[in-house]
Design a protein around this motif. Sequence first.
Motif, mmCIF file in Angstrom:
data_model
loop_
_atom_site.group_PDB
_atom_site.id
_atom_site.type_symbol
_atom_site.label_atom_id
_atom_site.label_comp_id
_atom_site.label_asym_id
_atom_site.label_seq_id
_atom_site.Cartn_x
_atom_site.Cartn_y
_atom_site.Cartn_z
ATOM 1 N N SER A 85 0.806 -1.222 0.000
ATOM 2 C CA SER A 85 0.000 0.000 0.000
ATOM 3 C C SER A 85 0.839 1.272 0.000
ATOM 4 C CB SER A 85 -0.952 0.007 1.202
ATOM 5 O OG SER A 85 -0.229 -0.090 2.414
ATOM 6 N N GLN A 129 3.215 -12.886 -11.097
ATOM 7 C CA GLN A 129 2.447 -11.661 -11.275
ATOM 8 C C GLN A 129 3.238 -10.702 -12.170
ATOM 9 O OE1 GLN A 129 -0.609 -11.972 -9.945
ATOM 10 N NE2 GLN A 129 0.138 -13.902 -9.076
ATOM 11 N N GLU A 163 -2.528 -4.095 -6.006
ATOM 12 C CA GLU A 163 -3.181 -5.412 -5.921
ATOM 13 C C GLU A 163 -2.264 -6.517 -6.449
ATOM 14 O OE1 GLU A 163 -6.730 -2.589 -6.769
ATOM 15 O OE2 GLU A 163 -4.540 -2.598 -6.999
ATOM 16 N N ALA A 164 -1.511 -6.196 -7.500
ATOM 17 C CA ALA A 164 -0.584 -7.178 -8.054
ATOM 18 C C ALA A 164 0.513 -7.520 -7.051
ATOM 19 C CB ALA A 164 0.015 -6.649 -9.356
ATOM 20 N N LEU A 205 3.153 -6.964 -14.362
ATOM 21 C CA LEU A 205 2.532 -5.678 -14.644
ATOM 22 C C LEU A 205 2.684 -5.336 -16.135
ATOM 23 C CD1 LEU A 205 3.968 -3.605 -11.651
ATOM 24 C CD2 LEU A 205 1.623 -4.479 -11.876
ATOM 25 N N GLU A 241 0.230 -7.316 -3.815
ATOM 26 C CA GLU A 241 -0.398 -8.104 -2.749
ATOM 27 C C GLU A 241 -0.546 -9.560 -3.167
ATOM 28 O OE1 GLU A 241 -3.053 -4.496 -0.721
ATOM 29 O OE2 GLU A 241 -3.939 -5.805 -2.245
ATOM 30 N N TRP A 289 -1.512 -7.742 -14.953
ATOM 31 C CA TRP A 289 -2.233 -6.671 -14.286
ATOM 32 C C TRP A 289 -1.978 -5.355 -15.019
ATOM 33 C CZ3 TRP A 289 -4.741 -7.694 -9.479
ATOM 34 C CH2 TRP A 289 -4.474 -8.945 -8.927
ATOM 35 N N PRO A 290 -3.008 -4.535 -15.197
ATOM 36 C CA PRO A 290 -2.758 -3.189 -15.709
ATOM 37 C C PRO A 290 -1.983 -2.396 -14.672
ATOM 38 C CG PRO A 290 -5.041 -3.397 -15.005
ATOM 39 C CD PRO A 290 -4.443 -4.773 -14.922
ATOM 40 N N GLN A 294 -0.916 -0.538 -20.058
ATOM 41 C CA GLN A 294 -2.371 -0.691 -19.867
ATOM 42 C C GLN A 294 -2.822 0.082 -18.634
ATOM 43 O OE1 GLN A 294 -3.783 -4.719 -19.887
ATOM 44 N NE2 GLN A 294 -2.854 -5.187 -21.854
ATOM 45 N N ASP A 316 -2.437 0.411 -13.286
ATOM 46 C CA ASP A 316 -3.174 1.058 -12.198
ATOM 47 C C ASP A 316 -3.636 0.069 -11.131
ATOM 48 O OD1 ASP A 316 -5.239 -0.203 -13.536
ATOM 49 O OD2 ASP A 316 -6.361 1.627 -13.987
ATOM 50 N N LYS A 317 -3.366 -1.226 -11.326
ATOM 51 C CA LYS A 317 -3.675 -2.245 -10.321
ATOM 52 C C LYS A 317 -2.392 -2.791 -9.684
ATOM 53 C CE LYS A 317 -8.178 -2.300 -11.089
ATOM 54 N NZ LYS A 317 -9.151 -1.835 -10.070
ATOM 55 N N ALA A 318 -1.344 -1.976 -9.699
ATOM 56 C CA ALA A 318 -0.040 -2.441 -9.234
ATOM 57 C C ALA A 318 -0.048 -2.867 -7.761
ATOM 58 C CB ALA A 318 1.001 -1.358 -9.460
#
Length: 314
Positions: free
Chosen positions: A13, A308, A295-296, A310, A298, A288-289, A314, A291-293
């Motif tokens: 986070s 995982q 979450e990726a 990135l 995690e 993962w796009p 995207q 902007d979901k880094a």
Amino acid sequence: MKALRFAEYGPPSVLVMEERETPRPGPGQSLVQVQATAINPSDVKNVAGAFRSPLPRTPGRDYAGIVVDGAGKGRKIWGSGPAFGIARDGSHAQYIVIPENWLSDKPGHLSMAEAAAIGVPFLAAWDGLVNAAGMNEGETLLVTGAAGAVGRAVIQIAHWKGARVIGADIADRPSEADAFVNIRTKDLVTEANAATGGKGVDIVFDAVGGELFEPCLKCLRVGSRQIAITSVSERRVSFDLIDFYHNSLHLIGVDTLKLDGPEIARILDALKPGFESGQLKPFEVQTWPFDKAVEAYEAAAKGGPAKQVLLPEQ
């Protein structure tokens, strides 16, 4: 360009997306548009502060992309940066600049995401087995952490080079090893001796360390070698030094962070024929796009069979 950054150590986070100036290549350098970049366990540890990286920092070690400016323009490459994300900004960005002699052309049939996930695990496996231990055809090796990315890379490279593999891990999972030991339910030394007719193994690739360190030494035949790449939970270990020298054993430490850019490129070039022939296979990847880094990261922290990856565009 967009780049993933952290200005303090902590959980995923703490990562934020920032707009930064796109770097420009100088003489003998290449501007790489990063198409895909993997998240390794070491990246998660880096963000958490394990390597005490100077802050702020862009993490990420492994990548695949296209050279869009400078030396080698147009080449589709795969790579892993020396101390990327630790001593210098890493690959979790839309663009990176690297010296031309770091470039390695990716296997054509691998997707960018698959190519980006090869780096650290296969570099560790190759550097340990081939460069450090000088593995020979017909030898038998034991790999701990066999279900992990490094363990799976070790098994593939060993088979490609004609070696036999005993895998060991903490659960019964599908494995390409020739024999497998669940160390939660079976004794590692007993099973390794049984699998080698009491002779012991030629090489141990210990991807766990800690409490497994001494049992691994006991699995070796006289005059053989053990590779250490980490030590999970406990960094200090103990063992019978008299047995160690009476058996003429060799202990070898391997650290991919010490590889420089040209060395990494040479290893990737050596791995390429294995992937092109199908004897080496890429990992399963989850993409993962950008902007979901968080979450990726995690997902990477939780582990699992998939790597995982990135996708910065995207």
